[in-house]
Structures are given as C-alpha cells and as structure tokens.
Design a protein around this motif. Structure first.
Motif, PDB file in Angstrom:
ATOM      1  N   ALA A  77      33.035  59.464  37.627  1.00 33.91           N
ATOM      2  CA  ALA A  77      33.865  58.570  37.944  1.00 33.91           C
ATOM      3  C   ALA A  77      35.172  59.078  37.603  1.00 33.91           C
ATOM      4  CB  ALA A  77      33.625  57.120  37.224  1.00 33.91           C
ATOM      5  N   TYR A  78      36.115  58.390  38.146  1.00 33.48           N
ATOM      6  CA  TYR A  78      37.664  59.037  37.843  1.00 33.48           C
ATOM      7  C   TYR A  78      38.245  58.468  36.520  1.00 33.48           C
ATOM      8  CZ  TYR A  78      37.949  60.938  42.686  1.00 33.48           C
ATOM      9  OH  TYR A  78      37.712  61.499  43.695  1.00 33.48           O
ATOM     10  N   ASP A  85      44.899  60.563  29.958  1.00 37.14           N
ATOM     11  CA  ASP A  85      46.180  60.355  30.743  1.00 37.14           C
ATOM     12  C   ASP A  85      46.144  60.661  32.057  1.00 37.14           C
ATOM     13  OD1 ASP A  85      47.314  59.759  28.280  1.00 37.14           O
ATOM     14  OD2 ASP A  85      47.763  61.853  27.718  1.00 37.14           O
ATOM     15  N   LYS A  86      44.939  61.209  32.568  1.00 38.01           N
ATOM     16  CA  LYS A  86      44.947  61.576  34.020  1.00 38.01           C
ATOM     17  C   LYS A  86      43.440  61.273  34.476  1.00 38.01           C
ATOM     18  CE  LYS A  86      43.820  66.243  33.045  1.00 38.01           C
ATOM     19  NZ  LYS A  86      43.629  67.724  33.324  1.00 38.01           N
ATOM     20  N   PHE A  87      43.001  61.113  35.607  1.00 37.76           N
ATOM     21  CA  PHE A  87      41.753  60.981  36.263  1.00 37.76           C
ATOM     22  C   PHE A  87      40.918  62.087  35.922  1.00 37.76           C
ATOM     23  CE2 PHE A  87      44.374  58.530  39.625  1.00 37.76           C
ATOM     24  CZ  PHE A  87      44.010  57.407  39.126  1.00 37.76           C
ATOM     25  N   SER A  88      39.759  61.808  35.685  1.00 34.76           N
ATOM     26  CA  SER A  88      38.656  62.919  35.592  1.00 34.76           C
ATOM     27  C   SER A  88      38.523  63.744  36.719  1.00 34.76           C
ATOM     28  CB  SER A  88      37.370  62.123  35.121  1.00 34.76           C
ATOM     29  OG  SER A  88      37.465  61.662  33.602  1.00 34.76           O
ATOM     30  N   ASN A  89      38.097  65.035  36.694  1.00 30.70           N
ATOM     31  CA  ASN A  89      37.815  65.754  37.766  1.00 30.70           C
ATOM     32  C   ASN A  89      36.201  65.471  38.115  1.00 30.70           C
ATOM     33  OD1 ASN A  89      39.916  67.148  38.090  1.00 30.70           O
ATOM     34  ND2 ASN A  89      39.178  68.519  36.346  1.00 30.70           N
ATOM     35  N   ILE A  90      35.878  65.107  39.240  1.00 32.06           N
ATOM     36  CA  ILE A  90      34.558  64.690  39.612  1.00 32.06           C
ATOM     37  C   ILE A  90      33.612  65.893  39.682  1.00 32.06           C
ATOM     38  CG2 ILE A  90      32.946  63.530  41.324  1.00 32.06           C
ATOM     39  CD1 ILE A  90      34.929  61.504  39.863  1.00 32.06           C
ATOM     40  N   SER A  91      32.666  66.028  38.931  1.00 30.72           N
ATOM     41  CA  SER A  91      31.701  67.157  39.143  1.00 30.72           C
ATOM     42  C   SER A  91      30.395  66.568  38.568  1.00 30.72           C
ATOM     43  CB  SER A  91      32.115  68.245  38.170  1.00 30.72           C
ATOM     44  OG  SER A  91      32.113  67.853  36.727  1.00 30.72           O
ATOM     45  N   LYS A 124      34.526  55.647  42.765  1.00 30.34           N
ATOM     46  CA  LYS A 124      35.794  56.058  43.162  1.00 30.34           C
ATOM     47  C   LYS A 124      37.138  55.364  42.834  1.00 30.34           C
ATOM     48  CE  LYS A 124      35.361  53.753  47.637  1.00 30.34           C
ATOM     49  NZ  LYS A 124      35.382  53.791  48.919  1.00 30.34           N
ATOM     50  N   GLU A 125      36.905  53.969  42.309  1.00 31.62           N
ATOM     51  CA  GLU A 125      37.933  53.163  41.963  1.00 31.62           C
ATOM     52  C   GLU A 125      38.977  53.967  41.191  1.00 31.62           C
ATOM     53  OE1 GLU A 125      40.886  50.944  42.271  1.00 31.62           O
ATOM     54  OE2 GLU A 125      39.268  50.203  43.340  1.00 31.62           O
ATOM     55  N   LYS A 126      40.290  53.954  41.403  1.00 36.15           N
ATOM     56  CA  LYS A 126      41.484  54.763  40.518  1.00 36.15           C
ATOM     57  C   LYS A 126      42.390  53.569  39.865  1.00 36.15           C
ATOM     58  CE  LYS A 126      41.302  59.035  42.753  1.00 36.15           C
ATOM     59  NZ  LYS A 126      41.896  60.052  43.394  1.00 36.15           N
ATOM     60  N   ASN A 127      42.259  52.535  40.215  1.00 34.41           N
ATOM     61  CA  ASN A 127      42.966  51.339  39.740  1.00 34.41           C
ATOM     62  C   ASN A 127      42.228  50.720  38.382  1.00 34.41           C
ATOM     63  OD1 ASN A 127      44.382  49.181  39.175  1.00 34.41           O
ATOM     64  ND2 ASN A 127      45.276  48.665  40.842  1.00 34.41           N
ATOM     65  N   ILE A 128      42.724  50.981  37.267  1.00 32.77           N
ATOM     66  CA  ILE A 128      42.137  50.463  35.871  1.00 32.77           C
ATOM     67  C   ILE A 128      42.043  48.904  35.886  1.00 32.77           C
ATOM     68  CG2 ILE A 128      44.041  50.253  34.532  1.00 32.77           C
ATOM     69  CD1 ILE A 128      41.018  51.571  33.165  1.00 32.77           C
ATOM     70  N   GLU A 129      43.093  48.234  36.666  1.00 29.86           N
ATOM     71  CA  GLU A 129      42.917  46.591  36.786  1.00 29.86           C
ATOM     72  C   GLU A 129      41.923  46.353  37.784  1.00 29.86           C
ATOM     73  OE1 GLU A 129      45.203  45.104  34.861  1.00 29.86           O
ATOM     74  OE2 GLU A 129      45.800  47.049  34.026  1.00 29.86           O
ATOM     75  N   LEU A 130      41.503  47.124  38.673  1.00 26.81           N
ATOM     76  CA  LEU A 130      40.597  46.686  39.714  1.00 26.81           C
ATOM     77  C   LEU A 130      39.060  46.964  39.444  1.00 26.81           C
ATOM     78  CD1 LEU A 130      42.554  47.034  42.885  1.00 26.81           C
ATOM     79  CD2 LEU A 130      42.025  45.008  41.496  1.00 26.81           C
ATOM     80  N   ILE A 131      38.993  48.178  38.514  1.00 25.68           N
ATOM     81  CA  ILE A 131      37.528  48.811  38.164  1.00 25.68           C
ATOM     82  C   ILE A 131      36.658  47.739  37.639  1.00 25.68           C
ATOM     83  CG2 ILE A 131      38.099  49.417  35.695  1.00 25.68           C
ATOM     84  CD1 ILE A 131      36.779  52.083  36.306  1.00 25.68           C
ATOM     85  N   ASP A 132      35.351  48.062  38.625  1.00 26.78           N
ATOM     86  CA  ASP A 132      34.198  47.096  38.243  1.00 26.78           C
ATOM     87  C   ASP A 132      33.005  47.805  38.743  1.00 26.78           C
ATOM     88  OD1 ASP A 132      32.201  45.232  38.114  1.00 26.78           O
ATOM     89  OD2 ASP A 132      33.145  43.962  39.408  1.00 26.78           O
ATOM     90  N   PRO A 133      32.405  48.311  38.043  1.00 24.58           N
ATOM     91  CA  PRO A 133      31.097  49.192  38.344  1.00 24.58           C
ATOM     92  C   PRO A 133      30.273  48.263  39.223  1.00 24.58           C
ATOM     93  CG  PRO A 133      31.541  49.738  36.059  1.00 24.58           C
ATOM     94  CD  PRO A 133      32.471  48.563  36.697  1.00 24.58           C
ATOM     95  N   ASN A 135      30.978  46.298  41.590  1.00 26.92           N
ATOM     96  CA  ASN A 135      31.204  46.220  42.865  1.00 26.92           C
ATOM     97  C   ASN A 135      30.933  47.338  43.908  1.00 26.92           C
ATOM     98  OD1 ASN A 135      32.872  46.031  45.096  1.00 26.92           O
ATOM     99  ND2 ASN A 135      34.713  45.271  44.368  1.00 26.92           N
ATOM    100  N   LEU A 136      29.923  47.147  44.593  1.00 27.05           N
ATOM    101  CA  LEU A 136      29.643  48.383  45.452  1.00 27.05           C
ATOM    102  C   LEU A 136      30.332  49.015  46.150  1.00 27.05           C
ATOM    103  CD1 LEU A 136      25.732  47.069  45.801  1.00 27.05           C
ATOM    104  CD2 LEU A 136      26.687  48.662  44.054  1.00 27.05           C
ATOM    105  N   THR A 137      31.366  48.114  46.632  1.00 27.96           N
ATOM    106  CA  THR A 137      32.176  48.918  47.526  1.00 27.96           C
ATOM    107  C   THR A 137      33.135  49.874  46.833  1.00 27.96           C
ATOM    108  OG1 THR A 137      34.063  47.211  47.157  1.00 27.96           O
ATOM    109  CG2 THR A 137      32.571  46.802  48.879  1.00 27.96           C
ATOM    110  N   GLN A 138      33.151  49.914  45.480  1.00 26.04           N
ATOM    111  CA  GLN A 138      33.869  51.012  44.692  1.00 26.04           C
ATOM    112  C   GLN A 138      32.946  52.341  44.244  1.00 26.04           C
ATOM    113  OE1 GLN A 138      35.200  49.454  40.941  1.00 26.04           O
ATOM    114  NE2 GLN A 138      36.475  47.689  42.251  1.00 26.04           N
ATOM    115  N   TRP A 139      32.002  52.461  45.183  1.00 29.33           N
ATOM    116  CA  TRP A 139      31.194  53.637  44.971  1.00 29.33           C
ATOM    117  C   TRP A 139      30.847  54.478  46.432  1.00 29.33           C
ATOM    118  CZ3 TRP A 139      28.465  55.198  40.536  1.00 29.33           C
ATOM    119  CH2 TRP A 139      28.289  54.280  39.532  1.00 29.33           C
TER     120      TRP A 139
END
Length: 183
Positions: A77-78, A85-91, A124-133, A135-139
């Motif tokens: 996840a990002y 302070d920044k998004f995580s690199n996806i690996s 993939k959600e990058k907005n901390i206010e919207l993050i919801d694991p 919510n399958l549309t965020q994957w």
C-alpha cells in the motif's frame, strides 16, 4: 485444522466479561498494518475465487488453493499505518523458500517459489481521508504465473510494482477470477 479451535464472535473468554469479538476488535481492527492488510488481501482474493472453504494456516507455503492451483497472495500500500512523510514504494516479496511440512515438522530440501500463481494486491488509495481497505474499488490486482516470475526475476527476493507491470496488467476485484481462469 480442527473445528474445535474455530471461534464464534460471541465466544466468551473464560474468567472475563469479554468475548472473542472484543479481542478481535482490540487487537486486529487496524487493517492498514502490514500483517493485517496482507491477511485481508488473502481473504479478498479468496472471496473473489470462492475458495475460502478451509481456515487460513499461518506460515503455510502458499495462501489459497483454487482449482488445484496453489495461490500466493502478496499485498502492499502507498499509505501505511505508521506516520510517513511520503508514500511508500510498492514492492512485494517473491523470494524462493523451503516448504514446511506440518505432518513431519520438516522443511523440504528444495528452495523454490512454492505457489503456481501469484496475486499481487495493491491498496492504491493515496488520500488519507478516503483510505478504506474494505472498499474494493481502492484495490488493484496483478496476477502472474510463477513460471513468469522465474523467467523474468529468477533470483530476485523482491519485485517493484513498476517491474511487475511489465509482465502483468492490473485487474479489479470483479475481473480477478476471470483473469486467473484465463491463465
């Protein structure tokens, strides 16, 4: 695993006024932690494939069995549960392992990737206010055969999302089963 160890949410913790649901809420409600997000990803993939007929086995050589294929599920996840302070690199970890046999309490002598298929799950959600694991549309899901990983990344222990995108296209929860069936 014996059914005697499968608990129901209302199961009481003897000597307290608490239930197993209270314990689960206390210890396992932050789905943004790496370990729980990974288990949730396994569950999500299992629901898409309809193969949650057996309880999860911790530290098994692969995560799911679908149509006699061994499936390994990886997640990233990002946004992490801890402050960054920044998004995580996806690996993702793709290293070869020795299979553990619970019957014999032994590891196999062969080091290899144990599954037939890998499903890489990106929250993939990058907005901390919207993050919801939940919510399958965020994957997004990237599916590849282990033979492809062996061909393109034979000795790598990890693979970045950008490298993975060279051999796999993103799919959604709704299309995941079809993608796997078409391999």
């Amino acid at each position: 695993m014996s059914d005697e160890f499968l608990l129901k949410p209302e199961s009481k913790i003897m000597g307290t006024n608490q239930t197993i649901l209270d314990f689960w809420q206390w210890g396992f409600s932050n789905l943004r932690t790496n370990n729980l997000r990974g288990i949730l990803a396994e569950f999500i993939v299992g629901t898409a494939l309809g193969c949650l007929n057996q309880p999860r086995v911790e530290w098994d050589a692969f995560d799911l069995i679908y149509n006699e294929m061994k499936v390994e599920v990886k997640s990233s996840a990002y946004i992490q549960a801890w402050h960054k302070d920044k998004f995580s690199n996806i690996s993702f970890g793709i290293g070869a392992t020795r299979e553990y046999d619970y019957e014999t309490n032994q590891f196999s002598p062969t080091v290899k990737r144990q599954a037939d298929i890998y499903v890489f799950c990106v929250h993939k959600e990058k907005n901390i206010e919207l993050i919801d694991p939940l919510n399958l549309t965020q994957w997004e899901f990237y599916v590849t055969l282990t033979t492809e990983l062996d061909q393109y990344f034979p000795h790598q222990k990890t693979v970045s999302l950008s490298s993975l995108k060279r051999i796999a296209k993103p799919s959604t929860y709704e299309t995941l089963k079809k993608v796997i069936n078409n391999l």
